[in-house]
Design a protein around this motif. Structure first.
Motif, PDB file in Angstrom:
ATOM      1  N   LYS A   1       0.845  -1.089   0.044  1.00 16.29           N
ATOM      2  CA  LYS A   1       0.066   0.120   0.096  1.00 16.29           C
ATOM      3  C   LYS A   1       0.931   1.359  -0.007  1.00 16.29           C
ATOM      4  CE  LYS A   1      -0.616   0.252   5.112  1.00 16.29           C
ATOM      5  NZ  LYS A   1      -1.628  -0.020   6.140  1.00 16.29           N
ATOM      6  N   ALA A   2       0.238   2.521  -0.630  1.00 14.46           N
ATOM      7  CA  ALA A   2       1.034   3.745  -0.608  1.00 14.46           C
ATOM      8  C   ALA A   2       1.034   4.101   0.779  1.00 14.46           C
ATOM      9  CB  ALA A   2       0.425   4.440  -1.552  1.00 14.46           C
ATOM     10  N   CYS A   3       2.208   4.865   1.036  1.00 12.90           N
ATOM     11  CA  CYS A   3       2.416   5.699   2.365  1.00 12.90           C
ATOM     12  C   CYS A   3       3.044   6.827   2.208  1.00 12.90           C
ATOM     13  CB  CYS A   3       3.201   4.873   3.359  1.00 12.90           C
ATOM     14  SG  CYS A   3       2.277   3.281   3.909  1.00 12.90           S
ATOM     15  N   ARG A   4       2.836   7.661   3.015  1.00 17.68           N
ATOM     16  CA  ARG A   4       3.462   8.978   3.066  1.00 17.68           C
ATOM     17  C   ARG A   4       4.370   9.370   4.467  1.00 17.68           C
ATOM     18  NH1 ARG A   4       0.106  13.019   5.517  1.00 17.68           N
ATOM     19  NH2 ARG A   4      -1.976  12.099   5.885  1.00 17.68           N
ATOM     20  N   LEU A   5       5.369  10.077   4.115  1.00 18.27           N
ATOM     21  CA  LEU A   5       6.159  10.428   5.204  1.00 18.27           C
ATOM     22  C   LEU A   5       5.909  11.867   6.125  1.00 18.27           C
ATOM     23  CD1 LEU A   5       9.567   8.706   4.322  1.00 18.27           C
ATOM     24  CD2 LEU A   5       7.857   7.982   5.501  1.00 18.27           C
ATOM     25  N   GLY A   6       5.155  12.507   5.187  1.00 19.98           N
ATOM     26  CA  GLY A   6       4.833  14.139   5.856  1.00 19.98           C
ATOM     27  C   GLY A   6       3.650  14.413   5.176  1.00 19.98           C
ATOM     28  N   GLU A   7       3.388  15.770   5.521  1.00 20.14           N
ATOM     29  CA  GLU A   7       2.164  16.362   5.072  1.00 20.14           C
ATOM     30  C   GLU A   7       2.148  16.808   3.741  1.00 20.14           C
ATOM     31  OE1 GLU A   7      -0.756  16.527   6.906  1.00 20.14           O
ATOM     32  OE2 GLU A   7       0.292  15.181   8.405  1.00 20.14           O
ATOM     33  N   PRO A   8       1.068  16.572   3.026  1.00 17.98           N
ATOM     34  CA  PRO A   8       1.152  17.006   1.582  1.00 17.98           C
ATOM     35  C   PRO A   8       1.201  18.530   1.456  1.00 17.98           C
ATOM     36  CG  PRO A   8      -0.738  15.728   1.959  1.00 17.98           C
ATOM     37  CD  PRO A   8      -0.216  15.975   3.253  1.00 17.98           C
ATOM     38  N   ASN A   9       1.866  19.134   0.329  1.00 15.09           N
ATOM     39  CA  ASN A   9       2.192  20.710   0.140  1.00 15.09           C
ATOM     40  C   ASN A   9       0.958  20.989  -0.634  1.00 15.09           C
ATOM     41  OD1 ASN A   9       2.568  19.994  -2.327  1.00 15.09           O
ATOM     42  ND2 ASN A   9       4.696  20.084  -1.814  1.00 15.09           N
ATOM     43  N   LYS A  10       0.619  22.297  -0.675  1.00 14.88           N
ATOM     44  CA  LYS A  10      -0.541  22.771  -1.416  1.00 14.88           C
ATOM     45  C   LYS A  10      -0.730  22.349  -2.709  1.00 14.88           C
ATOM     46  CE  LYS A  10      -1.270  26.824   1.567  1.00 14.88           C
ATOM     47  NZ  LYS A  10      -1.346  28.377   1.437  1.00 14.88           N
TER      48      LYS A  10
ATOM     49  N   TYR B   1       2.124  29.630   5.447  1.00 16.58           N
ATOM     50  CA  TYR B   1       2.966  28.807   6.094  1.00 16.58           C
ATOM     51  C   TYR B   1       3.964  29.574   7.218  1.00 16.58           C
ATOM     52  CZ  TYR B   1       1.943  24.915   2.766  1.00 16.58           C
ATOM     53  OH  TYR B   1       1.430  23.963   1.979  1.00 16.58           O
ATOM     54  N   SER B   2       4.438  28.818   8.439  1.00 13.97           N
ATOM     55  CA  SER B   2       5.395  29.334   9.222  1.00 13.97           C
ATOM     56  C   SER B   2       6.662  29.345   8.648  1.00 13.97           C
ATOM     57  CB  SER B   2       5.251  28.726  10.556  1.00 13.97           C
ATOM     58  OG  SER B   2       5.797  27.410  10.515  1.00 13.97           O
ATOM     59  N   ALA B   3       7.738  29.768   9.022  1.00 19.51           N
ATOM     60  CA  ALA B   3       9.058  29.692   8.622  1.00 19.51           C
ATOM     61  C   ALA B   3       9.558  28.286   8.667  1.00 19.51           C
ATOM     62  CB  ALA B   3      10.055  30.677   9.389  1.00 19.51           C
ATOM     63  N   GLU B   4       9.239  27.770   9.903  1.00 16.74           N
ATOM     64  CA  GLU B   4       9.337  26.275  10.104  1.00 16.74           C
ATOM     65  C   GLU B   4       9.100  25.217   8.929  1.00 16.74           C
ATOM     66  OE1 GLU B   4       8.342  28.411  12.451  1.00 16.74           O
ATOM     67  OE2 GLU B   4      10.331  28.727  13.685  1.00 16.74           O
ATOM     68  N   GLU B   5       7.693  25.895   8.700  1.00 18.07           N
ATOM     69  CA  GLU B   5       6.849  24.919   7.796  1.00 18.07           C
ATOM     70  C   GLU B   5       7.631  24.906   6.521  1.00 18.07           C
ATOM     71  OE1 GLU B   5       2.471  24.534   9.641  1.00 18.07           O
ATOM     72  OE2 GLU B   5       3.239  26.367   8.699  1.00 18.07           O
ATOM     73  N   LEU B   6       7.999  26.339   6.116  1.00 21.76           N
ATOM     74  CA  LEU B   6       8.613  26.581   4.792  1.00 21.76           C
ATOM     75  C   LEU B   6       9.904  25.744   4.463  1.00 21.76           C
ATOM     76  CD1 LEU B   6       8.035  30.617   4.482  1.00 21.76           C
ATOM     77  CD2 LEU B   6       6.962  28.692   3.132  1.00 21.76           C
ATOM     78  N   ILE B   7      10.770  25.878   5.561  1.00 20.40           N
ATOM     79  CA  ILE B   7      11.990  25.087   5.469  1.00 20.40           C
ATOM     80  C   ILE B   7      11.990  23.417   5.084  1.00 20.40           C
ATOM     81  CG2 ILE B   7      13.270  26.944   6.247  1.00 20.40           C
ATOM     82  CD1 ILE B   7      13.769  25.566   8.644  1.00 20.40           C
ATOM     83  N   ASN B   8      10.658  23.200   5.416  1.00 17.55           N
ATOM     84  CA  ASN B   8      10.276  21.742   5.587  1.00 17.55           C
ATOM     85  C   ASN B   8       9.365  21.131   4.524  1.00 17.55           C
ATOM     86  OD1 ASN B   8      12.149  20.390   7.958  1.00 17.55           O
ATOM     87  ND2 ASN B   8      11.297  22.208   9.077  1.00 17.55           N
ATOM     88  N   LEU B   9       9.033  22.089   3.745  1.00 17.82           N
ATOM     89  CA  LEU B   9       8.044  21.693   2.789  1.00 17.82           C
ATOM     90  C   LEU B   9       8.591  20.596   1.865  1.00 17.82           C
ATOM     91  CD1 LEU B   9       6.070  24.883   2.039  1.00 17.82           C
ATOM     92  CD2 LEU B   9       4.974  22.902   2.853  1.00 17.82           C
ATOM     93  N   ASP B  10       9.783  20.802   1.285  1.00 20.28           N
ATOM     94  CA  ASP B  10      10.573  20.047   0.600  1.00 20.28           C
ATOM     95  C   ASP B  10      11.745  20.127   0.759  1.00 20.28           C
ATOM     96  OD1 ASP B  10      11.497  18.429  -1.709  1.00 20.28           O
ATOM     97  OD2 ASP B  10      10.872  19.933  -3.198  1.00 20.28           O
TER      98      ASP B  10
END
Length: 271
Positions: free
Chosen positions: A1-10, A159-168
């Motif tokens: 089955k397909a799994c993801r490791l993080g939250e999907p971006n926009k 997005y917070s700065a923390e989220e921005l640097i972790n998006l990709d």
């Protein structure tokens, strides 16, 4: 089955909503001897917690092979194309499996994302052919759909700065130097740069917590195909040897849009 490791971006959320598909199950790690397939990556540092003790049955990827080893033989498929889904389409055909409309839409979205609507230097003739074939199956105008999807991903205002640097963001080794290269897509670099101070603070926090030697944050303009880099760490000289002198921790990189082909290899050569 397909799994993801993080939250999907926009961008990913746009594709999932458009195709009426739920995001794959979120996992934090894998168990010892659990059977897994790695798709679109092979480096353990970029994978799930515990991956080094899992039983890797297969890898399908289009990135460099780095620091990868297994105890048992496996099926490994790697090709120098712009997106792993171009390889997956070949595997469907080789096994005589028809690609349904929804799957075609998902695969198409991935190739558009990876190749910036076929404008990235990572794009190959095979990616272009795959896009046209999948768009026909999915029943969409890939240029109109792709532009709408990419634009959805450029809305970074909430997005917070923390989220921005972790998006990709990807961890990588530059010889013996620990580094991270993060990237976000935008249609307005100057607007993003108004948040430079908070982005630098978030980057520095990660550097301190993880003992990084170099952190490169690339803000990529998908309209004009350029990037602005914010670079921190005690090994910023690697970046300067690779590209240009930093001014106030930043540098403009004309024509640079691909981390895989235009940023990481050049940093490796100058590490």
């Amino acid at each position: 089955k397909a799994c993801r490791l993080g939250e999907p971006n926009k961008e990913t959320k746009f594709a999932l909503n458009y195709l009426n598909v739920e995001a794959p199950e979120l996992i934090s790690g894998v168990e010892e001897n659990q059977e897994v397939i790695l798709v679109d990556h092979n480096e353990f540092a970029q994978s799930a917690e515990g991956i080094e003790k899992a039983k890797i049955k297969m890898v399908v990827d289009h990135h460099r092979v780095y620091g990868f080893e297994t105890a048992d033989p496996l099926y490994y498929r790697a090709e120098a194309v712009g997106c792993t889904n171009t390889i997956l389409l070949k595997i469907y055909k080789e096994n005589g499996v028809e690609v349904d409309k929804t799957t075609a839409g998902l695969m198409l979205s991935a190739i558009i994302s990876d190749t910036l609507l076929l404008k990235s230097p990572t794009k190959t003739a095979e990616d272009e052919a795959a896009v046209k074939e999948l768009a026909q199956i999915a029943g969409v105008d890939y240029e109109a759909y792709g532009l709408e999807m990419l634009k959805a991903g450029t809305d970074l205002s909430d997005y917070s700065a923390e989220e921005l640097i972790n998006l990709d963001c990807k961890k990588c080794e530059l010889k013996d130097k620990k580094s991270r290269i993060a990237q976000v897509n935008t249609a307005d670099i100057p607007e993003m740069m108004t948040r430079k101070a908070e982005i630098e603070a978030a980057m520095q926090k990660v550097i301190d917590e993880e003992g990084l030697d170099l952190f490169v944050f690339a803000i990529t303009d998908i309209i004009n195909s350029n990037s602005q880099a914010i670079v921190l760490g005690k090994e910023t000289a690697i970046f300067e040897r690779a590209f240009t002198t930093l001014e106030d921790n930043t540098a403009f990189l004309p024509g640079v849009v691909s981390r895989k082909k235009q940023i990481l290899p050049v940093l490796q050569e100058n590490a």
